[in-house]
Scaffold this motif. Structure first.
Motif, mmCIF file in Angstrom:
data_model
loop_
_atom_site.group_PDB
_atom_site.id
_atom_site.type_symbol
_atom_site.label_atom_id
_atom_site.label_comp_id
_atom_site.label_asym_id
_atom_site.label_seq_id
_atom_site.Cartn_x
_atom_site.Cartn_y
_atom_site.Cartn_z
ATOM 1 N N GLN A 68 20.556 -6.732 -21.338
ATOM 2 C CA GLN A 68 19.253 -6.098 -21.165
ATOM 3 C C GLN A 68 19.013 -5.830 -19.685
ATOM 4 N N LEU A 69 18.256 -4.792 -19.395
ATOM 5 C CA LEU A 69 17.876 -4.485 -18.026
ATOM 6 C C LEU A 69 16.671 -5.325 -17.610
ATOM 7 N N THR A 70 16.668 -5.758 -16.354
ATOM 8 C CA THR A 70 15.466 -6.392 -15.822
ATOM 9 C C THR A 70 14.430 -5.309 -15.521
ATOM 10 N N GLN A 71 13.223 -5.744 -15.253
ATOM 11 C CA GLN A 71 12.172 -4.778 -14.924
ATOM 12 C C GLN A 71 12.534 -3.995 -13.666
ATOM 13 N N GLU A 131 15.602 -3.353 -12.534
ATOM 14 C CA GLU A 131 16.710 -2.439 -12.839
ATOM 15 C C GLU A 131 16.220 -1.218 -13.596
ATOM 16 N N GLN A 132 15.310 -1.436 -14.562
ATOM 17 C CA GLN A 132 14.766 -0.301 -15.314
ATOM 18 C C GLN A 132 13.973 0.631 -14.403
ATOM 19 N N SER A 133 13.213 0.050 -13.496
ATOM 20 C CA SER A 133 12.437 0.860 -12.557
ATOM 21 C C SER A 133 13.359 1.694 -11.670
ATOM 22 N N PHE A 134 14.467 1.130 -11.240
ATOM 23 C CA PHE A 134 15.419 1.863 -10.402
ATOM 24 C C PHE A 134 16.001 3.049 -11.170
ATOM 25 N N LEU A 135 16.312 2.835 -12.440
ATOM 26 C CA LEU A 135 16.813 3.933 -13.268
ATOM 27 C C LEU A 135 15.763 5.021 -13.453
ATOM 28 N N ASP A 136 14.538 4.605 -13.693
ATOM 29 C CA ASP A 136 13.479 5.572 -13.993
ATOM 30 C C ASP A 136 13.013 6.330 -12.760
ATOM 31 N N ASN A 137 13.225 5.785 -11.595
ATOM 32 C CA ASN A 137 12.685 6.404 -10.383
ATOM 33 C C ASN A 137 13.794 6.878 -9.443
ATOM 34 N N ARG A 184 24.776 1.527 -16.383
ATOM 35 C CA ARG A 184 23.742 2.515 -16.748
ATOM 36 C C ARG A 184 23.456 3.458 -15.590
ATOM 37 N N ILE A 185 23.416 2.922 -14.371
ATOM 38 C CA ILE A 185 23.144 3.760 -13.199
ATOM 39 C C ILE A 185 24.275 4.759 -13.000
ATOM 40 N N MET A 186 25.518 4.264 -13.062
ATOM 41 C CA MET A 186 26.654 5.157 -12.829
ATOM 42 C C MET A 186 26.766 6.221 -13.915
ATOM 43 N N VAL A 218 31.301 -4.825 -23.277
ATOM 44 C CA VAL A 218 32.124 -5.148 -22.109
ATOM 45 C C VAL A 218 31.259 -5.650 -20.961
ATOM 46 N N THR A 219 30.144 -4.987 -20.690
ATOM 47 C CA THR A 219 29.293 -5.449 -19.588
ATOM 48 C C THR A 219 28.678 -6.814 -19.906
ATOM 49 N N LYS A 220 28.450 -7.111 -21.176
ATOM 50 C CA LYS A 220 28.013 -8.459 -21.538
ATOM 51 C C LYS A 220 29.110 -9.466 -21.211
ATOM 52 N N GLY A 221 30.350 -9.117 -21.523
ATOM 53 C CA GLY A 221 31.459 -10.005 -21.204
ATOM 54 C C GLY A 221 31.611 -10.226 -19.711
ATOM 55 N N LEU A 222 31.320 -9.190 -18.924
ATOM 56 C CA LEU A 222 31.435 -9.317 -17.470
ATOM 57 C C LEU A 222 30.369 -10.229 -16.882
ATOM 58 N N GLU A 223 29.314 -10.487 -17.629
ATOM 59 C CA GLU A 223 28.324 -11.460 -17.167
ATOM 60 C C GLU A 223 28.893 -12.876 -17.171
#
Length: 804
Positions: A121-124, A126-132, A187-189, A437-442
């Motif tokens: 899940q995205l943090t608040q 991280e989501q803000s960075f994507l949206d803006n 998600r950003i990339m 995969v990104t969950k596994g990388l955590e």
């Protein structure tokens, strides 16, 4: 009674083996059963039977007997058959971690553990960075202009990347970075890539394999303070020199060297390295201010303090790009205008403290690189691929609805649906795969999982882009500001080639590393066989070997039972539903089949299996497709069920597991020991194939859904960048498509009547008036239908130029 007693005994032995009960406890259970059955069948107490049983149990349970009679002969045979493991290979295998892929390789997935895995899940923040910030960046990019005119990003985009922290997504906040997680980076990339592949690659490199990650994991405090703040705020631009003319995928063979010596630095004599190197294909090199280098370190005079050691192996160092002797060459031309070029140096002297991590990390570079390749393989490249899949799902589906041939929407031709169904399936699979995969990388740096991600995501991207070119046709070939497909098509080889060629990733890495990293005993057994102290090695091997045999026989029994029953009674996650239950059970069968087949192949071919790349690649395909199927099931379970999502998941699961099944069949067909191949096939598939590939009904269903604004298409919308500008290559298609949806079924009624010759008039206006007069459409719809027809025609046009 004799028959009953034999059946009971076999059942007990079967339960002991199937459940992998520890040897002493299992032996006691068998002995006790034997004793009790003697009351029913006195022959069981005969010395002719009791003595052999006792002998077998003693040999298995007493190491002093087992070691010389059982383990030592195997130890000696394998010692001659298995190739020696180099230091580089050992470091590569020891590097990184394992995750769910290890369970799948074991033949006995722990579905309770799987049920506990939650998607990222995205943090608040991280989501803000994507949206803006990400939205704002995408809005200032024009890939056609970047590619054909500027050959670089606009200056304002470069500055925005630096000012807003795009180059420091992975760097901790204490050094000024964003400290975003793997899923947020992905998600950003992918959102940037959906707008501009050139910009995505530019932002990708500092956040994947590069000095930043190496410094964070291995750098000294002084190195971190010196470099990380600048890398975070963009005042420092990094690149990393690994590949060269003599070393591409075989990075371990790099000829670049560093010789430990004394030299002058800032007016003083210091201990350092004299570097000679020639690197190429180095992304960001032409604009880099800091260069990471991989080279082979030699200390002929023992200046590092160990006179017995002269060859240290691969080492990584960090130096300013303007350091004397460093030559940044001219730009390469990789087909996409991101900054890429060569780096050279002859007898470049640097202090020993410039080794990443300092002198104690001399010779540790290969392990460092293997562990840090995960970001590029598991995050950045799959993100580019996923962006292509989701964007082309939306654009090609829309275009196939807008474009008509033979008075029919082209997306309704079954030949086209065969391509668009695969586009839809791949896009759904890639998003599921990315999230797993990104969950596994955590959890760490699973090297096998990230190799799977890189190979299969980029290969699915290749399929999607090629299908899209077929569907869009000539409209996709002609370059220009209108074309939404030509530049993604042109950039596919970049993702396929970077971070190791896909051919070698498949044929050598996935199973080669997977067998060693994911098998519960194999790597430790090999280390015991090649131990310098053979006596201690035999003791260690003895413990591992007896457990390995239990593992093998358990899987043999499991796969036979699963093969006969089609795994219908095998365990599944507690949260499985009527949709997923059978898919989990099929995974159980194929997982056990993979485990048994791998063990038998390794036991028979030994080290020769490494050279049988066609065989090992097929086993790697099985392993990968099982992981992909698990990712699809996890992704599907995270959403409210709809018929549309079920259709996507069903198609994707069938494709993945059918591919795994066929890889096993191909393995058996080509295995050199024919008797064993037939036996293995009979064990795993006693009743024949368990899966068929998606049928025509599935193709028609998915090929139809991609034309609709269905829930899956809507779910992909936040993952990509779109706008409603009618002069934008994506916006033009999307706005036309949305207008068409708003006019259905009026538009369809009109074009059908027109095609049948039911309308009179030479012009569109006349035919629309006639349709209204005949009650086929309403008068108030005429203006909107004219507007749509103009947009539709504009959507089909290609660019033309006065000169090129």
């Amino acid at each position: 009674m004799v028959l009953l007693s034999i059946v009971v005994l076999l059942v007990v032995i079967g339960v002991v083996i199937y459940r992998r009960i520890p040897l002493p406890l299992g032996s006691a259970a068998v002995a006790l059963t034997w004793y009790l059955l003697g009351y029913l069948t006195p022959a069981f107490w005969s010395l002719w039977l009791v003595v052999p049983l006792a002998a077998v149990l003693l040999i298995l349970n007493v190491p002093a007997l087992r070691r010389p009679l059982l383990s030592k002969p195997v130890f000696q045979v394998l010692g001659k058959a298995m190739p020696s493991m180099s230091t580089t290979e050992r470091e590569a295998l020891e590097a990184g971690t394992t995750w769910w892929e290890k369970d799948l390789f074991s033949g006995r997935p722990d579905w309770h553990e799987f049920a506990q895995i939650g998607l990222p899940q995205l943090t608040q923040e991280e989501q803000s960075f994507l949206d803006n910030e990400v939205e704002e960046l995408c809005g200032m990019l024009d890939e056609f202009d970047i590619h054909h005119h500027r050959k670089d990003l606009p200056e304002e985009a470069w500055q925005f990347l630096k000012d807003k922290g795009f180059l420091g997504l992975i760097i901790p906040k204490e050094f000024g970075g964003k400290d975003f997680g793997p899923y947020a980076q992905s998600r950003i990339m992918s959102k940037i890539a959906s707008r501009s592949g050139t910009t995505a690659v530019t932002a990708m490199v500092p956040n994947s394999l590069g000095p930043g990650e190496l410094l964070m994991k291995y750098g000294t405090d002084e190195q971190k303070q010196r470099w990380l703040p600048g890398l975070a705020n963009g005042t420092e631009i990094p690149c990393f020199g690994l590949t060269g003319p003599e070393a591409g995928s075989d990075a371990g063979s790099i000829p670049d060297v560093g010789i430990v010596c004394k030299g002058e630095f800032e007016g003083q004599e210091v201990l350092g390295l004299k570097l000679t190197f020639s690197k190429r294909w180095i992304t960001l090199a032409p604009v880099a201010t800091v260069v990471g280098l991989a080279f082979k370190l030699h200390d002929p005079d023992g200046l590092l303090g160990d006179s017995s050691k002269s060859d240290y192996g691969i080492t990584c160092a960090l130096l300013p790009a303007n350091h004397p002797g460093v030559e940044i060459g001219k730009r390469h031309h990789p087909g996409s205008p991101f900054m890429n070029g060569p780096i050279k140096g002859q007898d470049v002297f640097i202090p020993v403290d410039w080794i990443i991590g300092g002198a104690p990390m001399a010779g540790k570079g290969w392990r460092m690189l293997i562990e840090c390749l995960g970001a590029g393989r598991g995050i950045s490249l799959p993100a580019l691929a996923t962006a292509s899949g989701e964007m082309l799902y939306r654009t090609v589906g829309a275009y196939a609805r807008i474009r008509r041939q033979f008075n029919t929407e082209v997306g309704k031709f079954e030949g086209v649906q065969e391509a668009t169904a695969d586009i839809a399936s791949c896009a759904y699979t890639m998003e599921a795969f990315r999230q797993m995969v990104t969950k596994g990388l955590e959890t760490g740096s699973p090297s096998v999982m990230t190799a799977m991600a890189k190979y299969h995501a980029t290969e699915m991207m290749r399929r999607v882009v090629n299908h899209s070119m077929d569907v869009v046709g000539g409209r996709a070939i002609q370059h220009g500001p209108r074309n939404f497909l030509a530049l993604p098509y042109q950039s596919v080889p970049v993702a396929i080639t970077v971070e190791g060629a896909n051919i070698l990733t498949r044929s050598l890495m996935i199973f080669g590393q997977g067998a060693m990293r994911c098998h519960p005993y194999l790597f430790d057994e090999l280390q015991a066989i090649q131990a310098s102290d053979q006596e201690q090695g035999l003791k260690d091997f003895d413990k591992l070997f007896i457990r390995h045999m239990g593992h093998l026989f358990s899987n043999l029994l499991r796969v036979k039972l699963f093969g006969i029953t089609r795994a219908r009674f095998s365990g599944v996650p507690e949260n499985a539903n009527e949709f997923s239950r059978r898919w989990y059970q099929r995974i159980n069968l194929l997982s056990a089949g993979l485990a048994v087949t791998s063990d038998m192949a390794l036991g028979i071919l030994g080290g020769d299996l490494k050279r049988r790349e066609l065989l090992s690649a097929r086993l790697g395909d099985v392993h990968s497709q099982l992981f992909i199927a698990c990712a699809i099931l996890k992704f599907h379970s995270a959403h409210a069920r709809t018929d549309e999502e079920d259709a996507h998941a069903e198609y994707a699961l069938r494709y993945a597991l059918y591919t795994a099944q066929e890889a096993l069949y191909d393995f058996y067909r080509n295995f050199p020991k024919r008797t064993m191949a037939c036996a293995l096939k009979w064990m795993v598939f006693p009743l024949g194939r368990v899966l068929t590939k998606p049928d025509d009904n599935a193709i028609r269903t998915l090929g139809g859904l991609i034309l609709e604004d269905n829930p899956v298409r809507k779910a992909f919308r936040p993952f990509v960048y779109e706008n409603d500008k009618a002069d934008d290559p994506i916006g033009r298609v999307e706005t036309t498509y949305q207008m068409l949806l708003s006019l259905e079924p009026t538009w369809s009624t009109f074009v059908r009547a027109q095609a049948k010759g039911e309308l009179t008039g030479e012009t569109l206006d006349e035919r629309l008036d006639d349709a209204a007069a005949k009650g086929l459409i309403r008068n108030e719809d005429i203006a909107r239908l004219k507007e749509y027809d103009a947009k539709r025609y504009d959507c089909l046009l290609t660019d033309a130029f006065d000169k090129l």
